[in-house]
Every structure is written in C-alpha cells, then in structure tokens.
Design a protein around this motif. Structure first.
Motif, PDB file in Angstrom:
ATOM      1  N   SER A  15      -3.577 -19.164 -22.742  1.00 24.89           N
ATOM      2  CA  SER A  15      -4.615 -18.512 -21.951  1.00 24.89           C
ATOM      3  C   SER A  15      -4.071 -18.199 -20.562  1.00 24.89           C
ATOM      4  N   LYS A  16      -4.935 -17.674 -19.717  1.00 23.40           N
ATOM      5  CA  LYS A  16      -4.569 -17.358 -18.337  1.00 23.40           C
ATOM      6  C   LYS A  16      -5.599 -17.979 -17.414  1.00 23.40           C
ATOM      7  N   ILE A  22      -3.476 -15.520  -8.079  1.00 25.14           N
ATOM      8  CA  ILE A  22      -2.353 -15.109  -8.929  1.00 25.14           C
ATOM      9  C   ILE A  22      -2.679 -15.553 -10.348  1.00 25.14           C
ATOM     10  N   GLU A  23      -2.532 -14.631 -11.316  1.00 30.69           N
ATOM     11  CA  GLU A  23      -2.811 -14.960 -12.701  1.00 30.69           C
ATOM     12  C   GLU A  23      -1.627 -15.726 -13.291  1.00 30.69           C
ATOM     13  N   VAL A  24      -1.916 -16.889 -13.876  1.00 28.83           N
ATOM     14  CA  VAL A  24      -0.879 -17.761 -14.423  1.00 28.83           C
ATOM     15  C   VAL A  24      -1.103 -17.913 -15.928  1.00 28.83           C
ATOM     16  N   ASP A  25      -0.050 -17.733 -16.730  1.00 29.10           N
ATOM     17  CA  ASP A  25      -0.135 -17.932 -18.178  1.00 29.10           C
ATOM     18  C   ASP A  25       0.069 -19.402 -18.510  1.00 29.10           C
TER      19      ASP A  25
END
Length: 85
Positions: A15-16, A22-25
């Motif tokens: 998920s993210k 900041i988008e993190v996986d």
C-alpha cells in the motif's frame, strides 16, 4: 539464508501512505503461523508478519491456509524479526 515453515494465514497487499506530504510505498507482507517445541515438549504457536519482495507475492496467492516455506533473513536488536528474500 534460513527457511521458515508454517501455515499462511493472510497476505497483506502493498500500500501507500503519506509522510510529510511524500507518498511512501510499503511492501507486501505474509502472516505465517509457526509452531515450535520448547525444551519441555510444549508446543507454542507464534504469528510472524514477514515483508516480501513484490515479485514473490504471486507465489503465495493460492496457498492461504496451507503450509508454506519462505526463505528469510533476520533483523534483530533484541527480538528476532524475519524478512522474505
């Protein structure tokens, strides 16, 4: 490498999330129930949540509720944590 064997209970899809805008996986994770024997013969079951590479998730999709083997490495400071390889 080590091999961890147990019953595959759950697959947590990657998920993210947002951290400081900041988008993190995140990685996908497997939840494995592992039974071990103590010195006195008692059986103990422990649930391990193991992150695995994205390419390997497909190998486990049809194995829910079944015994699986996973190659793992160990991350440890005090308690042992596994990660899939």
């Amino acid at each position: 490498m080590l091999e961890l064997k147990g019953t595959l209970l759950n697959i947590i899809e990657k998920s993210k999330y947002k951290k400081d805008n900041i988008e993190v996986d995140t990685k996908a994770k497997l939840q494995i129930l592992v039974e071990t024997s103590r010195a006195n013969g008692a059986k103990v079951k422990e649930l391990h949540t193991i992150s695995i590479p994205d390419l390997k998730v497909i190998n486990y999709k049809d194995k829910l509720g079944k015994e699986v083997s996973i190659e793992v490495g160990i991350l440890s400071k005090e308690k042992v944590n596994f990660y899939g390889v």
